[in-house]
Every structure is written in C-alpha cells, then in structure tokens.
Write a protein that holds these residues in place. Structure first.
Motif, mmCIF file in Angstrom:
data_model
loop_
_atom_site.group_PDB
_atom_site.id
_atom_site.type_symbol
_atom_site.label_atom_id
_atom_site.label_comp_id
_atom_site.label_asym_id
_atom_site.label_seq_id
_atom_site.Cartn_x
_atom_site.Cartn_y
_atom_site.Cartn_z
ATOM 1 N N LEU A 1 -1.646 8.678 6.223
ATOM 2 C CA LEU A 1 -1.447 7.489 7.088
ATOM 3 C C LEU A 1 -2.620 7.392 8.134
ATOM 4 O O LEU A 1 -2.327 8.481 9.124
ATOM 5 C CB LEU A 1 -0.224 7.307 7.602
ATOM 6 N N HIS B 1 8.643 -1.355 5.537
ATOM 7 C CA HIS B 1 8.045 0.165 5.178
ATOM 8 C C HIS B 1 9.341 0.752 4.547
ATOM 9 O O HIS B 1 10.412 0.535 4.440
ATOM 10 C CB HIS B 1 7.919 0.850 6.581
ATOM 11 N N GLY C 1 2.425 1.999 14.022
ATOM 12 C CA GLY C 1 2.840 0.571 13.631
ATOM 13 C C GLY C 1 4.399 0.749 12.795
ATOM 14 O O GLY C 1 5.332 -0.099 12.896
ATOM 15 N N ILE C 2 4.399 1.814 11.954
ATOM 16 C CA ILE C 2 5.724 1.856 11.228
ATOM 17 C C ILE C 2 6.661 2.283 12.248
ATOM 18 O O ILE C 2 7.645 1.845 11.989
ATOM 19 C CB ILE C 2 5.423 3.139 9.943
ATOM 20 N N TYR D 1 0.968 5.259 0.547
ATOM 21 C CA TYR D 1 0.188 6.488 1.128
ATOM 22 C C TYR D 1 1.198 7.816 1.273
ATOM 23 O O TYR D 1 2.413 7.673 1.351
ATOM 24 C CB TYR D 1 -0.080 6.338 2.607
ATOM 25 N N TRP E 1 2.380 -5.650 3.960
ATOM 26 C CA TRP E 1 1.155 -6.279 4.702
ATOM 27 C C TRP E 1 1.314 -7.658 4.482
ATOM 28 O O TRP E 1 1.236 -8.166 3.301
ATOM 29 C CB TRP E 1 0.001 -5.591 4.835
ATOM 30 N N THR F 1 -1.508 2.917 11.708
ATOM 31 C CA THR F 1 -0.593 2.543 10.509
ATOM 32 C C THR F 1 0.664 3.412 10.875
ATOM 33 O O THR F 1 1.922 2.982 10.870
ATOM 34 C CB THR F 1 -0.871 2.818 9.489
ATOM 35 N N THR G 1 -0.779 -7.909 8.817
ATOM 36 C CA THR G 1 0.216 -7.298 9.541
ATOM 37 C C THR G 1 1.215 -6.574 8.886
ATOM 38 O O THR G 1 1.685 -7.174 7.922
ATOM 39 C CB THR G 1 1.000 -8.562 10.645
ATOM 40 N N LEU G 2 1.568 -5.366 9.406
ATOM 41 C CA LEU G 2 2.610 -4.680 8.713
ATOM 42 C C LEU G 2 4.062 -5.402 8.868
ATOM 43 O O LEU G 2 4.667 -5.569 10.007
ATOM 44 C CB LEU G 2 2.667 -3.213 9.502
ATOM 45 N N HIS H 1 4.870 6.879 1.308
ATOM 46 C CA HIS H 1 5.257 5.649 2.257
ATOM 47 C C HIS H 1 4.696 4.635 1.339
ATOM 48 O O HIS H 1 3.625 4.533 1.015
ATOM 49 C CB HIS H 1 4.624 5.854 3.408
ATOM 50 N N THR I 1 4.119 0.580 2.367
ATOM 51 C CA THR I 1 3.996 -0.305 3.380
ATOM 52 C C THR I 1 3.741 -1.740 2.842
ATOM 53 O O THR I 1 2.816 -2.119 1.812
ATOM 54 C CB THR I 1 2.806 -0.070 4.229
ATOM 55 N N ARG J 1 0.828 -1.218 0.134
ATOM 56 C CA ARG J 1 -0.096 0.131 0.021
ATOM 57 C C ARG J 1 0.973 1.189 -0.112
ATOM 58 O O ARG J 1 1.955 1.193 0.772
ATOM 59 C CB ARG J 1 -0.983 -0.088 1.296
#
Length: 175
Positions: free
Chosen positions: A11, A56, A18-19, A6, A48, A15, A52-53, A44, A46, A4
């Motif tokens: 964001l 990045h 999480g980053i 963004y 997944w 998220t 779950t992330l 950014h 990302t 993804r």
C-alpha cells in the motif's frame, strides 16, 4: 468504480493514510489504534470513484478453533464505505475479491458484524453462528458471550451453526 487489491506491504503511504481517515470518519470516532492494527498485515480491497477513495475492507490471517478443530481463518476487518457512496454496491464490490481469497487460501472465513450489517453479510452467503464464542487467551479459554450471535462464517461446506468458536488472542477487541 475501480476496485484495487493490495497486501499491506504494497500500500502506498498516501493510500494507507487515506484508508485510516476513511475508517475514522465511517466509524464516527469508534475506530482506535488497536482496530487499525487488526486491519493490517493481510490483503486490502479499496474502492475508488473518480480517483477518490470511497471504500475499504481487509482480510487478515487468524487461528481459530471450531468445535476443537484448529482452522486457518481469513478474518474480515475494517469494512467501510464513505457515507455518500453507500447503497451503491461498493460494499459488495469490496467483499468479492476478499471472499475469493478466503475460499482459495483459508479453511474458513469469519467476521464480527454490527446489527446493521447483518442483512448485507447474510445476503452474501455468510452464515451466522449461534453457538458460544471464546477467546484463546494467555490464561486459557475465556468466554466472550457479548460477541455471541454477531459472528459469521463463510465456508464451502455447511458449518454447524451451534458450534463453539474460539478465536486467537489479540489486544483490543478479540472479535
């Protein structure tokens, strides 16, 4: 795997948190608030896996001079993949949309690489600069020789690898 892209402004707060947690873990405590600030304000990517992330990378706008020529640069920041997902193509999947953004929106792409990541970036077509590096500080140009040989560029046309490159000033690590 789901990639993804963004802008920082888009964001979701969870998220973003999480980053930051992913980067803190990936850099073993060697990722501070200034490093975090450098990663914000751009685009950014990302990664997944099952919601779950796991990865990045970001690209932010900077102003550089290459052999005295001013350039609008897409600078890669905060590239990290969770340890249990490394060597599975996540890094390449993160870089692909950011490299497209660089090619379509900037004069040049640039990044500063750790020694361990050099083969990864070279394999993606990033060119190592061997010329002197500088920072354009409030007090004038300052040599940043500790960063020489770790700076890579991405350009559609070949770049003189011996060229001198000067980056704009910022708090923390300038490169």
């Amino acid at each position: 795997m789901d990639i993804r892209v963004y802008h920082t402004a888009d964001l979701p707060p969870a998220t973003l948190a999480g980053i930051r947690a992913l980067l803190d873990a990936a850099f073993d405590g060697d990722f501070d608030d200034e490093d975090w600030d450098h990663a914000l304000g751009g685009m950014h990517a990302t990664a997944w896996h099952d919601g779950t992330l796991v990865g990045h990378a970001s690209v932010v706008r900077r102003q550089f001079r290459l052999d005295e020529r001013p350039l609008r640069v897409g600078y890669i920041e905060a590239v990290a993949v969770r340890a249990d997902h490394r060597r599975r193509g996540v890094g390449g999947a993160l870089m692909a949309p950011l490299e497209r953004i660089i090619r379509d929106a900037y004069d040049l792409g640039a990044l500063s690489s750790s020694h361990l990541a050099v083969p990864f970036y070279e394999g993606r077509g990033w060119q190592r600069l061997r010329g002197p590096s500088w920072a354009m500080t409030p007090d004038g140009l300052v040599r940043t020789e500790d960063d020489d040989d770790g700076i890579f560029v991405l350009a559609d046309a070949p770049v003189n690898s011996e060229a001198g490159l000067a980056c704009d000033w910022r708090a923390g690590d300038v490169w």
